[in-house]
Design a protein around this motif. Structure first.
Motif, PDB file in Angstrom:
ATOM      1  N   SER A  44    -116.752  77.253  37.749  1.00 12.55           N
ATOM      2  CA  SER A  44    -116.529  76.809  36.432  1.00 12.55           C
ATOM      3  C   SER A  44    -115.375  77.632  35.993  1.00 12.55           C
ATOM      4  N   ILE A  45    -114.895  78.941  36.183  1.00 16.39           N
ATOM      5  CA  ILE A  45    -113.838  79.620  35.696  1.00 16.39           C
ATOM      6  C   ILE A  45    -112.612  79.023  36.419  1.00 16.39           C
ATOM      7  N   GLU A  46    -112.638  78.999  37.849  1.00 16.15           N
ATOM      8  CA  GLU A  46    -111.583  78.259  38.251  1.00 16.15           C
ATOM      9  C   GLU A  46    -111.051  76.872  37.828  1.00 16.15           C
ATOM     10  N   ALA A  47    -112.108  76.241  37.428  1.00 13.97           N
ATOM     11  CA  ALA A  47    -111.742  74.745  36.807  1.00 13.97           C
ATOM     12  C   ALA A  47    -111.218  74.975  35.573  1.00 13.97           C
ATOM     13  N   TYR A  48    -111.636  75.665  34.760  1.00 11.70           N
ATOM     14  CA  TYR A  48    -111.011  75.857  33.413  1.00 11.70           C
ATOM     15  C   TYR A  48    -109.744  76.589  33.475  1.00 11.70           C
ATOM     16  N   GLU A  49    -109.660  77.661  34.435  1.00  6.42           N
ATOM     17  CA  GLU A  49    -108.152  78.323  34.582  1.00  6.42           C
ATOM     18  C   GLU A  49    -107.266  77.342  34.977  1.00  6.42           C
ATOM     19  N   SER A  50    -107.306  76.346  35.982  1.00  5.38           N
ATOM     20  CA  SER A  50    -106.296  75.326  36.396  1.00  5.38           C
ATOM     21  C   SER A  50    -105.887  74.396  35.592  1.00  5.38           C
ATOM     22  N   LYS A  51    -107.128  74.277  34.486  1.00  6.33           N
ATOM     23  CA  LYS A  51    -106.779  73.287  33.332  1.00  6.33           C
ATOM     24  C   LYS A  51    -105.786  73.940  32.476  1.00  6.33           C
ATOM     25  N   ASN A  52    -106.289  75.184  31.873  1.00  7.39           N
ATOM     26  CA  ASN A  52    -105.671  75.761  30.818  1.00  7.39           C
ATOM     27  C   ASN A  52    -104.723  76.874  31.105  1.00  7.39           C
ATOM     28  N   TYR A  53    -104.607  77.311  32.254  1.00  9.80           N
ATOM     29  CA  TYR A  53    -103.764  78.569  32.669  1.00  9.80           C
ATOM     30  C   TYR A  53    -102.828  78.090  33.842  1.00  9.80           C
ATOM     31  N   ALA A  54    -102.521  76.782  33.882  1.00 16.21           N
ATOM     32  CA  ALA A  54    -101.626  76.225  35.202  1.00 16.21           C
ATOM     33  C   ALA A  54    -100.511  77.069  35.441  1.00 16.21           C
ATOM     34  N   ILE A  55    -100.189  77.440  36.763  1.00 16.39           N
ATOM     35  CA  ILE A  55     -99.368  78.117  37.030  1.00 16.39           C
ATOM     36  C   ILE A  55     -98.100  77.184  37.862  1.00 16.39           C
ATOM     37  N   ASP A  56     -97.052  77.225  37.567  1.00 14.61           N
ATOM     38  CA  ASP A  56     -96.230  76.224  38.097  1.00 14.61           C
ATOM     39  C   ASP A  56     -95.855  76.707  39.477  1.00 14.61           C
ATOM     40  N   PRO A  57     -95.503  75.860  40.455  1.00 13.60           N
ATOM     41  CA  PRO A  57     -95.440  76.146  41.742  1.00 13.60           C
ATOM     42  C   PRO A  57     -93.852  76.931  41.687  1.00 13.60           C
ATOM     43  N   PRO A  58     -93.714  77.813  42.633  1.00 11.72           N
ATOM     44  CA  PRO A  58     -92.281  78.368  42.720  1.00 11.72           C
ATOM     45  C   PRO A  58     -91.344  77.643  43.174  1.00 11.72           C
ATOM     46  N   ASN A  59     -90.089  77.693  42.728  1.00 12.00           N
ATOM     47  CA  ASN A  59     -88.829  76.978  43.127  1.00 12.00           C
ATOM     48  C   ASN A  59     -88.684  77.102  44.503  1.00 12.00           C
TER      49      ASN A  59
END
Length: 65
Positions: A44-59
């Motif tokens: 549940s934490i992982e799902a919430y973080e991926s939705k609300n704290y998404a990290i853009d992939p590196p360039n």
């Protein structure tokens, strides 16, 4: 112990983090209700973080100036 369906807001997220931290300190026995709860919290934490704290992939890795 009940399964967490989803974390709906920041308050529930912080409560889940606090509860999960207790399992890091005292790892539950595999197959126990506590282990199921721990896994459910982490999912549940992982799902919430991926939705609300998404990290853009590196360039591309190139440094430009």
């Amino acid at each position: 112990m009940k399964k967490i369906d989803s974390i709906k807001d920041e308050l529930e997220y912080r409560a889940a983090l606090i509860e999960a931290s207790t399992f890091f300190e005292n790892e539950p026995i595999l197959g126990s209700q506590e282990a199921f709860r721990f896994e459910s919290l982490l999912n549940s934490i992982e799902a919430y973080e991926s939705k609300n704290y998404a990290i853009d992939p590196p360039n591309s890795g190139r440094i430009t100036q």
